[in-house]
Design an enzyme around this catalytic site. Structure first.
Site, PDB file in Angstrom:
ATOM      1  N   SER A 176       0.820  -1.207   0.000  1.00 26.21           N
ATOM      2  CA  SER A 176       0.000   0.000   0.000  1.00 26.21           C
ATOM      3  C   SER A 176       0.860   1.264   0.000  1.00 26.21           C
ATOM      4  O   SER A 176       2.017   1.263   0.445  1.00 26.21           O
ATOM      5  CB  SER A 176      -0.921   0.009   1.217  1.00 26.21           C
ATOM      6  OG  SER A 176      -1.728  -1.146   1.230  1.00 26.21           O
TER       7      SER A 176
HETATM    8  N1  SAM Z   1      -0.624  -5.284   4.036  1.00 24.84           N
HETATM    9  C1  SAM Z   1       0.220  -5.278   2.857  1.00 24.84           C
HETATM   10  C2  SAM Z   1       1.375  -4.330   3.022  1.00 24.84           C
HETATM   11  O1  SAM Z   1       1.625  -3.880   4.123  1.00 24.84           O
HETATM   12  O2  SAM Z   1       2.057  -4.064   2.043  1.00 24.84           O
HETATM   13  C3  SAM Z   1      -0.554  -4.989   1.607  1.00 24.84           C
HETATM   14  C4  SAM Z   1      -1.403  -6.104   1.215  1.00 24.84           C
HETATM   15  S1  SAM Z   1      -2.185  -6.134  -0.350  1.00 24.84           S
HETATM   16  C5  SAM Z   1      -2.858  -4.545  -0.587  1.00 24.84           C
HETATM   17  C6  SAM Z   1      -3.585  -7.152   0.112  1.00 24.84           C
HETATM   18  C7  SAM Z   1      -3.244  -8.574   0.463  1.00 24.84           C
HETATM   19  O3  SAM Z   1      -4.425  -9.209   0.941  1.00 24.84           O
HETATM   20  C8  SAM Z   1      -2.776  -9.410  -0.714  1.00 24.84           C
HETATM   21  O4  SAM Z   1      -1.499  -9.923  -0.443  1.00 24.84           O
HETATM   22  C9  SAM Z   1      -3.817 -10.533  -0.808  1.00 24.84           C
HETATM   23  O5  SAM Z   1      -3.309 -11.773  -1.221  1.00 24.84           O
HETATM   24  C10 SAM Z   1      -4.343 -10.574   0.609  1.00 24.84           C
HETATM   25  N2  SAM Z   1      -5.654 -11.186   0.801  1.00 24.84           N
HETATM   26  C11 SAM Z   1      -6.759 -11.076   0.049  1.00 24.84           C
HETATM   27  N3  SAM Z   1      -7.780 -11.792   0.568  1.00 24.84           N
HETATM   28  C12 SAM Z   1      -7.292 -12.352   1.718  1.00 24.84           C
HETATM   29  C13 SAM Z   1      -7.853 -13.209   2.710  1.00 24.84           C
HETATM   30  N4  SAM Z   1      -9.124 -13.645   2.666  1.00 24.84           N
HETATM   31  N5  SAM Z   1      -7.072 -13.592   3.740  1.00 24.84           N
HETATM   32  C14 SAM Z   1      -5.783 -13.199   3.813  1.00 24.84           C
HETATM   33  N6  SAM Z   1      -5.201 -12.401   2.891  1.00 24.84           N
HETATM   34  C15 SAM Z   1      -5.939 -11.974   1.864  1.00 24.84           C
END
Ligand code: SAM
Length: 224
Positions: free
Chosen positions: A69
């Site tokens: 992000s």
């Molecule tokens: N928190 C991260 C950072 O600090 O850079 C950014 C994460 S990215 C915007 C969103 C993440 O959510 C992705 O890696 C995706 O695979 C994960 N995601 C989506 N659905 C999910 C779920 N049900 N459980 C866990 N992770 C999930």
């Protein structure tokens, strides 16, 4: 790349500039959040090909169609979680490469973070371990179900967006606890929501900021 500011932490100056120009300038004021953003080595949580862009005012691709992000959004959501009490436990859903979890771990006592994609979860685990973050646990799976064994939490943050706040998270939150999550349409047109749990299972809901996040995929999220 900007010249190193000192030998031991070559990215310190870039982080300080990032915090001043992107985060403080946009109104994030919580000193705990600003300090956590200054301390967390963002460059360690991006892919090698993105190193030059690590402190840019935007999200960056991390592979698998996912992103790290934008720094401002990380700081905004961290502030919105209203941490700062003693011994707080936080759940983050959507670890990615672990940056947001690392930021949270400078404020909370313990951070539990869940990532559904095994390659990202494994890389986040390794990065956090190599940097010495000892108060973060990474799990791989569907985070929309929460983490029952570690509940209740003082704060729950999602860094992926869903159609609504998953019911299990509401159950796994302490009274007085907060959920911060992007809610709304698929891929575009969401807003960050904060839900605060009151007594009698009542919640106060506030809409905080318009955003565009990748989807939260799971039983209580989107199906792809
Ligand atoms: N928190 C991260 C950072 O600090 O850079 C950014 C994460 S990215 C915007 C969103 C993440 O959510 C992705 O890696 C995706 O695979 C994960 N995601 C989506 N659905 C999910 C779920 N049900 N459980 C866990 N992770 C999930």
């Amino acid at each position: 790349m900007t010249a190193p500011s000192n030998g031991s932490d070559p990215y310190r100056r870039q982080r300080e500039e990032m915090v001043a120009s992107q985060i403080e300038a946009r109104g994030v004021t919580n000193p705990l959040v600003l300090e956590a953003m200054r301390k967390t080595p963002r460059h360690a949580f991006v892919t090698k090909d993105m190193l030059d862009m690590a402190h840019a005012d935007r999200p960056l691709p991390i592979g698998h169609d996912q992103t790290i992000s934008q720094p401002y959004i990380v700081a905004f959501m961290t502030q919105a979680l209203r941490l700062g009490g003693a011994g707080e436990k936080v759940l983050e859903v959507g670890t990615g490469l672990g940056y947001q979890a690392a930021v949270l771990s400078h404020i909370a006592e313990k951070v539990f973070t869940i990532e559904r994609l095994p390659e990202l979860a494994e890389r986040a685990r390794q990065t956090l371990q190599s940097l010495g973050y000892g108060n973060i646990e990474v799990s791989c799976g569907d985070g929309t179900a929460g983490w029952t064994e570690e509940a209740p939490f003082d704060g729950i943050m999602a860094t992926a967006s869903g159609p609504e706040v998953p019911e299990p998270w509401k159950e796994q939150l302490k009274v007085g606890g907060r959920i911060v999550m992007p809610v709304g349409a698929y891929r575009f047109g969401q807003h960050i929501v904060r839900m605060t749990k009151g007594t009698g299972n009542r919640f106060q809901e506030e809409k905080l900021l318009d955003v565009a996040f990748v989807p939260l995929v799971g039983k209580f999220g989107w199906d792809k």
